[in-house]
Scaffold this motif. Structure first.
Motif, PDB file in Angstrom:
ATOM      1  N   THR A 384       0.800  -1.229   0.000  1.00 39.20           N
ATOM      2  CA  THR A 384       0.000   0.000   0.000  1.00 39.20           C
ATOM      3  C   THR A 384       0.835   1.282   0.000  1.00 39.20           C
ATOM      4  O   THR A 384       0.291   2.378  -0.048  1.00 39.20           O
ATOM      5  N   SER A 419     -11.179   6.669  -7.477  1.00 39.15           N
ATOM      6  CA  SER A 419      -9.766   6.304  -7.464  1.00 39.15           C
ATOM      7  C   SER A 419      -9.219   6.283  -8.891  1.00 39.15           C
ATOM      8  O   SER A 419      -9.983   6.183  -9.865  1.00 39.15           O
ATOM      9  N   SER A 443      -4.001   0.709  -8.428  1.00 36.24           N
ATOM     10  CA  SER A 443      -4.911   1.831  -8.188  1.00 36.24           C
ATOM     11  C   SER A 443      -4.267   2.817  -7.237  1.00 36.24           C
ATOM     12  O   SER A 443      -3.435   2.443  -6.393  1.00 36.24           O
ATOM     13  N   GLN A 445      -5.684   5.259  -4.561  1.00 40.92           N
ATOM     14  CA  GLN A 445      -6.982   5.318  -3.893  1.00 40.92           C
ATOM     15  C   GLN A 445      -7.201   6.682  -3.224  1.00 40.92           C
ATOM     16  O   GLN A 445      -7.059   6.838  -2.006  1.00 40.92           O
TER      17      GLN A 445
END
Length: 476
Positions: A384, A419, A443, A445
């Protein structure tokens, strides 16, 4: 007195050669002829002396008359010179009297500029409405305001200024009636040397910028105030350099811009403006300091190369902080020969919502599938904290092996309602003969618009590589 006495003859003189007549001739000579001649000669001498006296007297009179004539002529010349001096003095007095009626002074503090200007000056001058007039700075004649009288009463003089020179605020003026300004002449023919124009003083940005007051054909505009209108006389032209970032707002008359759209300036941008009559001002040319086009050409969908970054010495990151906005729905980054300086470093992408001032450290999702040619596919998660590009086991640090090559496609980065999605494709060289082929997606986000991206390794530096940013043109 003339000489009238004649001198007679002495007769035949006595001679011993003639003894018979010697005595009679001697008596005649001495007794008669010679005394008679003496008497005659005395008379002649007296007459000659009288004549000489008369001649001397006449000569004296002639000299005296000549001296008097010369004196008379000198006196006549002096009289004429005095008459000329008298006339000159009279004319000078008349000119002075006339000049004093059409000139005056003022200590009114006024800024040089066009429009209505009111001076406090002397009363009783011949300043009629409509008379051409000029006010000149007493300290520097290059500073002036010229126009026509619109009102004059008592000590108040109002001028409609249409022509100026110099700049600044002055408080010591010489005012005088001026000749009517002639019509502009035509400049024709061939110059035989350089024609040098003047660089004027800087002009501060403002809502309306008056280029008629520019002190040169080339001026710099300073500041960051948005410009919505420009004032420039019909046919006049000015070259402008912008020293800062500001907005030029397109207007149908007072600021006609290329493409009919606003322009955001950058330091060093250049433009040419020309008055087109009836208050219209056109931007004839606009050149960005970056070299980019002001208005993108209207073409079918395709790629526009926006920027290129080449790494020739090791750097921590490669950032694209310009050109990413709502102009394009899709951006593509090509990269090749991207080499890490640390074994096992993974290739990553990060995004920014504030133009590159900072980059997101969370909110990413990505993964890749990879395999060797003919091998079994395998997969990696990117986590992330960033977007993973390629396989997670890194590439060779040897430049000649080739490093990474591939593309990243990013979609709808200006979208503020969802997103942002992307895809990756890369080839990475683990050694001179060991190749990994990868494909991935991910992606970003956030609902905020993305306006900058960064490429980096999760550890160490980028020692080499080339990156190219493209915008995918919309079909129009």
């Amino acid at each position: 007195m003339p000489i009238t006495q004649n001198i007679g003859s002495l007769g035949t003189p006595p001679s011993t050669s003639d003894p018979l007549s010697f005595a009679s001739r001697a008596d005649e000579l001495l007794g008669t002829a010679l005394p008679a001649r003496v008497t005659e000669m005395n008379t002649w001498a007296g007459q000659a002396n009288a004549l000489a006296s008369a001649v001397n007297a006449l000569a004296t009179q002639v000299l005296e008359d000549a001296e008097q004539v010369a004196l008379d002529r000198v006196a006549t010349g002096q009289d004429r010179a005095q008459t000329g001096l008298d006339r000159a003095a009279a004319e000078a007095a008349a000119l002075s009297a006339t000049t004093s009626m059409v000139t005056s002074t003022s200590t009114t503090s006024l800024a040089i500029g066009t429009g209505s200007k009111t001076f406090s000056t002397q009363a009783g001058k011949q300043y009629s409405v409509g008379v051409p007039i000029i006010a000149v700075d007493q300290a520097n004649a290059a500073n002036y305001m010229a126009g026509t009288v619109t009102a004059y009463s008592g000590t108040s003089l109002e001028i409609a200024v249409t022509d100026i020179g110099g700049s600044g605020t002055k408080a010591a003026w010489n005012i005088s009636v001026a000749g009517v300004r002639g019509a502009p002449g035509a400049l024709i023919g061939t110059a035989t040397g350089a024609i040098n124009e003047i660089k004027g003083s800087n002009i501060a940005s403002a809502a309306t910028v008056n280029l008629d007051t520019a002190t040169g054909n080339l001026v710099h505009i300073t500041g960051t105030t948005t410009i919505t209108a420009i004032t420039l006389a019909s046919g006049a032209e000015r070259d402008v350099v912008f020293d800062g970032v500001l907005t030029l707002t397109h207007h149908a008359t007072t600021l006609i811009l290329p493409g009919g759209a606003n322009i955001t300036t950058a330091a060093g941008d250049r433009a040419t403006f020309r008055g087109d009559g009836a208050g219209n001002v056109r931007c004839m040319h606009y050149t960005k300091a970056s070299g980019q086009a002001v208005v993108a050409p209207t073409v079918a969908a395709g790629l526009t190369c926006l920027a290129t970054a080449t790494v020739s010495s090791a750097v921590a990151t490669v950032d694209f902080t310009q050109y990413i906005d709502s102009t394009y729905d899709e951006y593509i980054v090509e990269f090749f020969n991207v080499v890490p300086d640390t074994v096992g470093a993974t290739f990553r992408l990060l995004a920014s919502t504030n133009g590159g001032a900072s980059f997101m450290t969370d909110g990413y999702g990505s993964g890749t599938m990879w395999c060797q040619p003919g091998g079994t596919p395998s997969g990696n998660s990117g986590g992330t904290a960033s977007i993973l590009i390629g396989a997670a086991n890194g590439a060779s640090t040897t430049v000649s092996h080739g490093g990474y090559a591939g593309t990243v496609k990013l979609f709808n980065l200006a979208n503020t309602a969802a997103s942002k999605l992307l895809t990756t494709q890369a080839t990475q060289m683990m050694s001179a003969t060991n190749t990994y082929v990868t494909a991935g997606s991910g992606s970003i986000q956030t609902n905020s618009a993305i306006n900058a991206i960064r490429f980096a390794f999760n550890t160490g530096l980028i020692s080499a590589g080339t990156f190219k940013l493209y915008g995918v043109r919309k079909a129009v």
